[in-house]
Design a protein around this motif. Structure first.
Motif, PDB file in Angstrom:
ATOM      1  N   GLU A  13      -1.650   1.062   1.862  1.00 54.42           N
ATOM      2  CA  GLU A  13      -0.605   0.614   0.930  1.00 54.42           C
ATOM      3  C   GLU A  13      -0.410   1.627  -0.191  1.00 54.42           C
ATOM      4  OE1 GLU A  13       0.485  -3.361  -1.746  1.00 54.42           O
ATOM      5  OE2 GLU A  13      -1.310  -3.324  -0.471  1.00 54.42           O
ATOM      6  N   ILE A  14      -1.515   2.201  -0.666  1.00 55.12           N
ATOM      7  CA  ILE A  14      -1.436   3.194  -1.743  1.00 55.12           C
ATOM      8  C   ILE A  14      -0.737   4.459  -1.253  1.00 55.12           C
ATOM      9  CG2 ILE A  14      -2.786   4.681  -3.271  1.00 55.12           C
ATOM     10  CD1 ILE A  14      -4.912   2.421  -3.285  1.00 55.12           C
ATOM     11  N   THR A  15      -1.125   4.958  -0.062  1.00 58.20           N
ATOM     12  CA  THR A  15      -0.498   6.170   0.469  1.00 58.20           C
ATOM     13  C   THR A  15       0.975   5.947   0.772  1.00 58.20           C
ATOM     14  OG1 THR A  15      -1.279   5.565   2.688  1.00 58.20           O
ATOM     15  CG2 THR A  15      -2.622   7.126   1.427  1.00 58.20           C
ATOM     16  N   SER A  16       1.331   4.718   1.114  1.00 57.69           N
ATOM     17  CA  SER A  16       2.747   4.408   1.345  1.00 57.69           C
ATOM     18  C   SER A  16       3.556   4.576   0.068  1.00 57.69           C
ATOM     19  CB  SER A  16       2.897   2.976   1.869  1.00 57.69           C
ATOM     20  OG  SER A  16       4.249   2.635   2.049  1.00 57.69           O
ATOM     21  N   ARG A  17       2.963   4.203  -1.055  1.00 59.06           N
ATOM     22  CA  ARG A  17       3.647   4.369  -2.337  1.00 59.06           C
ATOM     23  C   ARG A  17       3.842   5.852  -2.662  1.00 59.06           C
ATOM     24  NH1 ARG A  17       5.813  -0.510  -2.666  1.00 59.06           N
ATOM     25  NH2 ARG A  17       4.273  -2.170  -2.682  1.00 59.06           N
ATOM     26  N   SER A  42       6.754  -4.658   2.568  1.00 57.97           N
ATOM     27  CA  SER A  42       6.376  -4.921   3.964  1.00 57.97           C
ATOM     28  C   SER A  42       5.953  -3.638   4.670  1.00 57.97           C
ATOM     29  CB  SER A  42       7.536  -5.591   4.719  1.00 57.97           C
ATOM     30  OG  SER A  42       8.681  -4.777   4.708  1.00 57.97           O
ATOM     31  N   ILE A  43       6.613  -2.516   4.362  1.00 58.26           N
ATOM     32  CA  ILE A  43       6.217  -1.233   4.940  1.00 58.26           C
ATOM     33  C   ILE A  43       4.831  -0.828   4.451  1.00 58.26           C
ATOM     34  CG2 ILE A  43       6.703   1.255   4.858  1.00 58.26           C
ATOM     35  CD1 ILE A  43       8.420  -0.136   6.863  1.00 58.26           C
ATOM     36  N   ALA A  44       4.581  -1.055   3.159  1.00 57.30           N
ATOM     37  CA  ALA A  44       3.268  -0.717   2.591  1.00 57.30           C
ATOM     38  C   ALA A  44       2.157  -1.519   3.264  1.00 57.30           C
ATOM     39  CB  ALA A  44       3.279  -0.982   1.087  1.00 57.30           C
ATOM     40  N   LYS A  45       2.410  -2.796   3.533  1.00 58.27           N
ATOM     41  CA  LYS A  45       1.412  -3.637   4.202  1.00 58.27           C
ATOM     42  C   LYS A  45       1.175  -3.185   5.632  1.00 58.27           C
ATOM     43  CE  LYS A  45       2.296  -7.756   1.390  1.00 58.27           C
ATOM     44  NZ  LYS A  45       2.903  -9.107   1.359  1.00 58.27           N
ATOM     45  N   ALA A  46       2.245  -2.794   6.325  1.00 50.99           N
ATOM     46  CA  ALA A  46       2.107  -2.303   7.695  1.00 50.99           C
ATOM     47  C   ALA A  46       1.273  -1.022   7.719  1.00 50.99           C
ATOM     48  CB  ALA A  46       3.489  -2.045   8.311  1.00 50.99           C
ATOM     49  N   ASN A  47       1.540  -0.118   6.774  1.00 48.29           N
ATOM     50  CA  ASN A  47       0.760   1.121   6.694  1.00 48.29           C
ATOM     51  C   ASN A  47      -0.697   0.851   6.353  1.00 48.29           C
ATOM     52  OD1 ASN A  47       2.985   2.675   7.286  1.00 48.29           O
ATOM     53  ND2 ASN A  47       3.492   3.121   5.159  1.00 48.29           N
ATOM     54  N   ASN A  80      -2.405  -1.847   7.216  1.00 55.73           N
ATOM     55  CA  ASN A  80      -3.039  -2.329   8.451  1.00 55.73           C
ATOM     56  C   ASN A  80      -3.352  -1.180   9.403  1.00 55.73           C
ATOM     57  OD1 ASN A  80      -2.921  -4.975   7.617  1.00 55.73           O
ATOM     58  ND2 ASN A  80      -1.059  -5.465   8.736  1.00 55.73           N
ATOM     59  N   ALA A  81      -2.387  -0.244   9.508  1.00 54.80           N
ATOM     60  CA  ALA A  81      -2.584   0.900  10.411  1.00 54.80           C
ATOM     61  C   ALA A  81      -3.742   1.767   9.932  1.00 54.80           C
ATOM     62  CB  ALA A  81      -1.300   1.717  10.494  1.00 54.80           C
ATOM     63  N   GLU A  82      -3.784   2.038   8.632  1.00 52.57           N
ATOM     64  CA  GLU A  82      -4.856   2.877   8.089  1.00 52.57           C
ATOM     65  C   GLU A  82      -6.224   2.225   8.299  1.00 52.57           C
ATOM     66  OE1 GLU A  82      -7.833   4.199   5.405  1.00 52.57           O
ATOM     67  OE2 GLU A  82      -6.827   2.252   5.225  1.00 52.57           O
ATOM     68  N   GLU A  83      -6.277   0.913   8.119  1.00 53.68           N
ATOM     69  CA  GLU A  83      -7.518   0.163   8.282  1.00 53.68           C
ATOM     70  C   GLU A  83      -8.015   0.240   9.721  1.00 53.68           C
ATOM     71  OE1 GLU A  83      -7.894  -4.411   8.291  1.00 53.68           O
ATOM     72  OE2 GLU A  83      -8.014  -3.848   6.176  1.00 53.68           O
ATOM     73  N   ALA A  84      -7.081   0.112  10.666  1.00 56.25           N
ATOM     74  CA  ALA A  84      -7.452   0.146  12.085  1.00 56.25           C
ATOM     75  C   ALA A  84      -7.875   1.545  12.519  1.00 56.25           C
ATOM     76  CB  ALA A  84      -6.284  -0.346  12.937  1.00 56.25           C
ATOM     77  N   ILE A  85      -7.123   2.553  12.056  1.00 58.83           N
ATOM     78  CA  ILE A  85      -7.416   3.933  12.467  1.00 58.83           C
ATOM     79  C   ILE A  85      -8.732   4.413  11.868  1.00 58.83           C
ATOM     80  CG2 ILE A  85      -6.616   6.328  12.272  1.00 58.83           C
ATOM     81  CD1 ILE A  85      -3.736   5.178  12.423  1.00 58.83           C
ATOM     82  N   SER A  86      -8.984   4.082  10.595  1.00 62.48           N
ATOM     83  CA  SER A  86     -10.239   4.518   9.965  1.00 62.48           C
ATOM     84  C   SER A  86     -11.449   3.841  10.616  1.00 62.48           C
ATOM     85  CB  SER A  86     -10.210   4.212   8.461  1.00 62.48           C
ATOM     86  OG  SER A  86     -10.087   2.815   8.227  1.00 62.48           O
ATOM     87  N   GLY A  87     -11.237   2.649  11.168  1.00 68.76           N
ATOM     88  CA  GLY A  87     -12.336   1.964  11.852  1.00 68.76           C
ATOM     89  C   GLY A  87     -12.107   1.868  13.351  1.00 68.76           C
ATOM     90  N   ARG A 145      -0.745  -6.908  15.360  1.00 67.60           N
ATOM     91  CA  ARG A 145      -0.736  -7.129  13.908  1.00 67.60           C
ATOM     92  C   ARG A 145       0.186  -6.122  13.207  1.00 67.60           C
ATOM     93  NH1 ARG A 145      -5.427  -6.752   9.409  1.00 67.60           N
ATOM     94  NH2 ARG A 145      -5.917  -4.832  10.498  1.00 67.60           N
ATOM     95  N   TYR A 146       0.120  -4.858  13.655  1.00 65.13           N
ATOM     96  CA  TYR A 146       0.990  -3.830  13.087  1.00 65.13           C
ATOM     97  C   TYR A 146       2.460  -4.104  13.434  1.00 65.13           C
ATOM     98  CZ  TYR A 146       2.955   0.774  12.061  1.00 65.13           C
ATOM     99  OH  TYR A 146       3.719   1.795  11.563  1.00 65.13           O
ATOM    100  N   ASN A 147       2.669  -4.469  14.707  1.00 67.83           N
ATOM    101  CA  ASN A 147       4.038  -4.741  15.159  1.00 67.83           C
ATOM    102  C   ASN A 147       4.664  -5.907  14.395  1.00 67.83           C
ATOM    103  OD1 ASN A 147       6.290  -4.370  17.135  1.00 67.83           O
ATOM    104  ND2 ASN A 147       5.694  -6.441  17.735  1.00 67.83           N
ATOM    105  N   GLN A 148       3.830  -6.884  14.073  1.00 65.61           N
ATOM    106  CA  GLN A 148       4.310  -8.053  13.313  1.00 65.61           C
ATOM    107  C   GLN A 148       4.868  -7.631  11.951  1.00 65.61           C
ATOM    108  OE1 GLN A 148       1.271 -11.044  12.840  1.00 65.61           O
ATOM    109  NE2 GLN A 148       2.381 -12.535  14.049  1.00 65.61           N
ATOM    110  N   LYS A 149       4.108  -6.770  11.268  1.00 62.73           N
ATOM    111  CA  LYS A 149       4.549  -6.295   9.954  1.00 62.73           C
ATOM    112  C   LYS A 149       5.807  -5.428  10.056  1.00 62.73           C
ATOM    113  CE  LYS A 149       1.277  -8.212   7.566  1.00 62.73           C
ATOM    114  NZ  LYS A 149       1.607  -9.335   6.650  1.00 62.73           N
ATOM    115  N   ILE A 150       5.851  -4.602  11.101  1.00 62.64           N
ATOM    116  CA  ILE A 150       7.019  -3.740  11.290  1.00 62.64           C
ATOM    117  C   ILE A 150       8.266  -4.576  11.582  1.00 62.64           C
ATOM    118  CG2 ILE A 150       8.061  -2.029  12.838  1.00 62.64           C
ATOM    119  CD1 ILE A 150       6.164  -0.849  10.792  1.00 62.64           C
ATOM    120  N   GLN A 151       8.083  -5.623  12.390  1.00 67.32           N
ATOM    121  CA  GLN A 151       9.219  -6.499  12.689  1.00 67.32           C
ATOM    122  C   GLN A 151       9.690  -7.251  11.440  1.00 67.32           C
ATOM    123  OE1 GLN A 151      11.065  -6.675  15.490  1.00 67.32           O
ATOM    124  NE2 GLN A 151       9.785  -4.944  16.120  1.00 67.32           N
TER     125      GLN A 151
END
Length: 317
Positions: A126-130, A202-207, A209-216, A232-238
């Motif tokens: 979310e921070i990097t999205s900003r 909503s874009i920040a939340k999607a990013n 989720n993606a960062e959380e999944a990729i880092s882990g 979960r990512y697709n839900q936020k993107i939609q």
């Protein structure tokens, strides 16, 4: 209760703008010359209908030399305008990119100075999205939108002045749609800003989720949770897509309504102006000039509408 809220919102907007343009201090000279170039380019553009009016009236004189002189002068005006268009584009884009670069650095430095509590409540994505998408929205306002605002502002004011000089009755007829434009801008501008804020969130939340999944990713794979994370990512993107569709709907209605109003005014001008030509009150050249200036006004209003939407989206970021 409503009125104070609106005043507070307006003051907040002005405060944000002051903070944003505070970053232009290093590039003030380039911005000033860029704005002056945009103004001169627009003023030169206002000469074109005058030449067209003369061109139409010259047909009656059957003087080929006058016609040649008019065309040569017109080409010279276009060449000069091209030079100032280059200066406007180059200076405002370079200074705009510099402002955005400084803004990114300042924001990053501010983030590093925040307490651990902030980072515990905000996810990295979310921070990097900003730092990326939100500042990208601001870039358009600082560089392109500023040039367009000056360009279209000069074109709008100059065209209206020349319209009054040409024929004040036709001008009042054309300006009858202005109250409609102002009311539409106030209504749709608030809607677009609120939806834009929701879209950026909503874009920040999607990013995030993606960062959380990729880092882990090793944990995700060990629990075979790839499908779950993808869903979960697709839900936020939609969700963001649905918000973007709603924003596009309001923007489309806004622009369509403005253009319908302006070109309806042009049709009325053509009808009434034609009657004035038939009665001998004005010449065909005068009507040609008036129609071109009316089209300039319609184009400037349409461009201002787009800039207003862009401005609201940037504030929403």
């Amino acid at each position: 209760m409503t009125k104070p809220k609106r005043t507070k919102g307006n003051l907040s907007d002005l405060k944000q703008l002051r903070r944003l343009f505070g970053y232009t201090k290093k590039y003030r000279a380039m911005l000033i010359f860029g704005v002056l170039s945009a103004a001169i380019s627009s003023l030169l553009g206002l000469i074109f209908p005058q030449f067209v009016g003369r061109f139409v009236d010259k047909f009656k004189s059957n003087n080929i030399n006058d016609l040649n002189t008019t065309i040569m002068l017109l080409i010279l005006v276009f060449l000069t305008q091209a030079v100032f268009n280059f200066l406007r584009t180059y200076l405002l884009n370079v200074s705009g990119e510099g402002v955005v670069a400084d803004l990114r650095s300042s924001l990053y430095q501010h983030l590093l100075s925040l307490s651990n509590h902030f980072f515990e409540n905000k996810r990295t994505g979310e921070i990097t999205s900003r730092l990326t998408s939100d500042i990208a929205s601001v870039r358009g306002v600082v560089s392109t939108a500023l040039a367009q605002f000056v360009n279209q502002g000069v074109m709008l004011i100059g065209s209206i002045i020349l319209l009054f000089i040409t024929n004040y009755k036709l001008t009042f007829l054309m300006l009858a749609v202005v109250p409609i434009v102002i009311l539409a801008a106030a209504f749709f501008g608030k809607k677009i800003r609120r939806i834009s804020t929701k879209f950026q969130d909503s874009i920040a939340k999607a990013n995030a989720n993606a960062e959380e999944a990729i880092s882990g990713i090793q944990v995700v794979k060990s629990f075979t949770s790839e499908d779950f994370e993808a869903e979960r990512y697709n839900q936020k993107i939609q969700e963001s897509f649905q918000t973007a569709k709603k924003r596009a709907l309001y923007r489309g209605l806004f622009v369509a309504g403005i253009f319908f109003s302006m070109f309806s005014a042009i049709s009325l001008v053509l009808w009434y102006g034609g009657r004035l030509v038939f009665s001998g009150a004005i010449t065909g050249g005068d009507l040609s000039k008036f129609l071109l200036y009316t089209i300039f006004v319609a184009g400037a209003v349409g461009a201002m509408v787009g800039l207003y939407s862009q401005f609201q989206e940037a504030l929403g970021a």
